[in-house]
Design a protein around this motif. Structure first.
Motif, PDB file in Angstrom:
ATOM      1  N   CYS A 127       0.879  -1.171   0.000  1.00  0.00           N
ATOM      2  CA  CYS A 127       0.000   0.000   0.000  1.00  0.00           C
ATOM      3  C   CYS A 127       0.914   1.219   0.000  1.00  0.00           C
ATOM      4  O   CYS A 127       2.126   1.091  -0.046  1.00  0.00           O
ATOM      5  CB  CYS A 127      -0.962  -0.005   1.190  1.00  0.00           C
ATOM      6  N   SER A 128       0.365   2.397   0.079  1.00  0.00           N
ATOM      7  CA  SER A 128       1.204   3.587  -0.014  1.00  0.00           C
ATOM      8  C   SER A 128       2.147   3.746   1.176  1.00  0.00           C
ATOM      9  O   SER A 128       3.166   4.413   1.076  1.00  0.00           O
ATOM     10  CB  SER A 128       0.332   4.837  -0.153  1.00  0.00           C
ATOM     11  N   LEU A 129       1.836   3.117   2.310  1.00  0.00           N
ATOM     12  CA  LEU A 129       2.659   3.272   3.504  1.00  0.00           C
ATOM     13  C   LEU A 129       3.554   2.082   3.804  1.00  0.00           C
ATOM     14  O   LEU A 129       4.593   2.234   4.434  1.00  0.00           O
ATOM     15  CB  LEU A 129       1.765   3.531   4.722  1.00  0.00           C
ATOM     16  N   HIS A 130       3.148   0.893   3.398  1.00  0.00           N
ATOM     17  CA  HIS A 130       3.872  -0.316   3.790  1.00  0.00           C
ATOM     18  C   HIS A 130       3.972  -1.298   2.632  1.00  0.00           C
ATOM     19  O   HIS A 130       3.052  -1.406   1.824  1.00  0.00           O
ATOM     20  CB  HIS A 130       3.146  -1.039   4.938  1.00  0.00           C
ATOM     21  N   PHE A 146      -7.264 -11.252   7.203  1.00  0.00           N
ATOM     22  CA  PHE A 146      -6.662 -12.578   7.297  1.00  0.00           C
ATOM     23  C   PHE A 146      -5.402 -12.530   8.149  1.00  0.00           C
ATOM     24  O   PHE A 146      -4.825 -11.474   8.377  1.00  0.00           O
ATOM     25  CB  PHE A 146      -6.367 -13.166   5.902  1.00  0.00           C
ATOM     26  N   ILE A 147      -5.006 -13.698   8.620  1.00  0.00           N
ATOM     27  CA  ILE A 147      -3.796 -13.841   9.439  1.00  0.00           C
ATOM     28  C   ILE A 147      -2.647 -14.218   8.519  1.00  0.00           C
ATOM     29  O   ILE A 147      -2.794 -15.058   7.625  1.00  0.00           O
ATOM     30  CB  ILE A 147      -4.005 -14.911  10.525  1.00  0.00           C
ATOM     31  N   ALA A 148      -1.492 -13.595   8.743  1.00  0.00           N
ATOM     32  CA  ALA A 148      -0.314 -13.870   7.932  1.00  0.00           C
ATOM     33  C   ALA A 148       0.930 -13.800   8.803  1.00  0.00           C
ATOM     34  O   ALA A 148       0.934 -13.176   9.864  1.00  0.00           O
ATOM     35  CB  ALA A 148      -0.205 -12.849   6.795  1.00  0.00           C
ATOM     36  N   TYR A 149       1.977 -14.430   8.316  1.00  0.00           N
ATOM     37  CA  TYR A 149       3.285 -14.333   8.964  1.00  0.00           C
ATOM     38  C   TYR A 149       4.077 -13.252   8.245  1.00  0.00           C
ATOM     39  O   TYR A 149       4.296 -13.315   7.034  1.00  0.00           O
ATOM     40  CB  TYR A 149       4.033 -15.671   8.898  1.00  0.00           C
ATOM     41  N   ASP A 150       4.501 -12.219   8.987  1.00  0.00           N
ATOM     42  CA  ASP A 150       5.301 -11.128   8.448  1.00  0.00           C
ATOM     43  C   ASP A 150       6.761 -11.565   8.484  1.00  0.00           C
ATOM     44  O   ASP A 150       7.348 -11.704   9.557  1.00  0.00           O
ATOM     45  CB  ASP A 150       5.076  -9.865   9.280  1.00  0.00           C
ATOM     46  N   ARG A 151       7.337 -11.788   7.320  1.00  0.00           N
ATOM     47  CA  ARG A 151       8.689 -12.336   7.234  1.00  0.00           C
ATOM     48  C   ARG A 151       9.749 -11.343   7.712  1.00  0.00           C
ATOM     49  O   ARG A 151      10.804 -11.752   8.186  1.00  0.00           O
ATOM     50  CB  ARG A 151       8.978 -12.780   5.806  1.00  0.00           C
ATOM     51  N   ASN A 163      -6.924  -3.122   2.000  1.00  0.00           N
ATOM     52  CA  ASN A 163      -6.037  -1.954   2.047  1.00  0.00           C
ATOM     53  C   ASN A 163      -4.777  -2.133   1.212  1.00  0.00           C
ATOM     54  O   ASN A 163      -3.958  -1.217   1.118  1.00  0.00           O
ATOM     55  CB  ASN A 163      -5.620  -1.654   3.493  1.00  0.00           C
ATOM     56  N   PHE A 164      -4.583  -3.312   0.635  1.00  0.00           N
ATOM     57  CA  PHE A 164      -3.322  -3.628  -0.041  1.00  0.00           C
ATOM     58  C   PHE A 164      -3.546  -4.105  -1.467  1.00  0.00           C
ATOM     59  O   PHE A 164      -4.578  -4.671  -1.793  1.00  0.00           O
ATOM     60  CB  PHE A 164      -2.593  -4.755   0.721  1.00  0.00           C
ATOM     61  N   SER A 165      -2.522  -3.908  -2.299  1.00  0.00           N
ATOM     62  CA  SER A 165      -2.413  -4.620  -3.567  1.00  0.00           C
ATOM     63  C   SER A 165      -1.580  -5.849  -3.257  1.00  0.00           C
ATOM     64  O   SER A 165      -0.481  -5.736  -2.685  1.00  0.00           O
ATOM     65  CB  SER A 165      -1.691  -3.769  -4.611  1.00  0.00           C
ATOM     66  N   ILE A 166      -2.075  -7.014  -3.609  1.00  0.00           N
ATOM     67  CA  ILE A 166      -1.403  -8.246  -3.214  1.00  0.00           C
ATOM     68  C   ILE A 166      -1.024  -9.038  -4.455  1.00  0.00           C
ATOM     69  O   ILE A 166      -1.842  -9.244  -5.353  1.00  0.00           O
ATOM     70  CB  ILE A 166      -2.298  -9.077  -2.282  1.00  0.00           C
ATOM     71  N   GLU A 167       0.247  -9.444  -4.503  1.00  0.00           N
ATOM     72  CA  GLU A 167       0.761 -10.216  -5.623  1.00  0.00           C
ATOM     73  C   GLU A 167       1.573 -11.390  -5.101  1.00  0.00           C
ATOM     74  O   GLU A 167       2.150 -11.310  -4.005  1.00  0.00           O
ATOM     75  CB  GLU A 167       1.667  -9.337  -6.492  1.00  0.00           C
ATOM     76  N   PRO A 168       1.659 -12.472  -5.889  1.00  0.00           N
ATOM     77  CA  PRO A 168       2.543 -13.575  -5.491  1.00  0.00           C
ATOM     78  C   PRO A 168       3.978 -13.083  -5.430  1.00  0.00           C
ATOM     79  O   PRO A 168       4.366 -12.160  -6.163  1.00  0.00           O
ATOM     80  CB  PRO A 168       2.383 -14.608  -6.605  1.00  0.00           C
TER      81      PRO A 168
END
Length: 169
Positions: A127-130, A146-151, A163-168
């Motif tokens: 997103c624009s901030l993260h 959703f729940i995710a693991y932040d690497r 809130n995000f654009s999500i790509e593989p």
């Protein structure tokens, strides 16, 4: 709840250690000066935020030990804090919070443990901030929460996918 603030040493400016009765866990926060806000601190270690995560004072002390000179009687103090709360019942705010606590994000602190728990699909959420490098469970609905693991942060997080654009990855 008890909260003991101790002067830090090394990379830590201070250490907070205590007992959280509603969560049934001891907790440790190791703080450093905030990198951008003068006079503020941020927790670079925060353990004991999930129900029952640190069941013993000894476990909390072990985490805090490298970051502060701990009083010799800290274990007794923490255990006394816990025992003082045994007869305490939840108040209205704690009762209202219990459903949210029950839905708590799992505590996973390594990529290997996240993969073992089924978080195997790598994605980039931007997103624009993260920009987040995440691991999610295959089949996760990405337009929801959703729940995710932040690497990068090595922790589990809740993501509001819309809130995000999500790509593989």
């Amino acid at each position: 709840m008890s909260r003991h603030v101790l002067p830090g040493k090394g990379v830590a400016s201070s250490v907070v250690i205590g007992w959280d009765r509603p969560l049934g866990t001891f907790f440790v926060q190791v703080l450093q000066p905030h990198p951008r806000i003068d006079g503020e601190e941020w927790a670079f270690i925060w353990v004991g935020s999930a129900p029952g995560e640190l069941p013993s004072a000894a476990a909390a002390i072990e985490i805090a030990k490298p970051y502060a000179d701990l009083p010799a009687n800290l274990g007794v103090t923490l255990e006394t804090d816990r025992l003082r709360t045994l007869g305490t019942a939840d108040g209205p705010a704690q009762i209202a919070a219990k459903p949210f606590i029950a839905h708590a994000t799992p505590v996973i602190r390594s990529e290997a443990a996240a993969r073992e728990a089924g978080y195997t699909q790598a994605i980039i959420a931007d997103c624009s901030l993260h920009t987040l490098e995440l691991l999610i469970k295959p089949g996760t609905e990405l337009d929801s929460t959703f729940i995710a693991y932040d690497r990068n942060a090595a922790e589990m997080i809740d993501v509001h996918g819309w809130n995000f654009s999500i790509e593989p990855e």
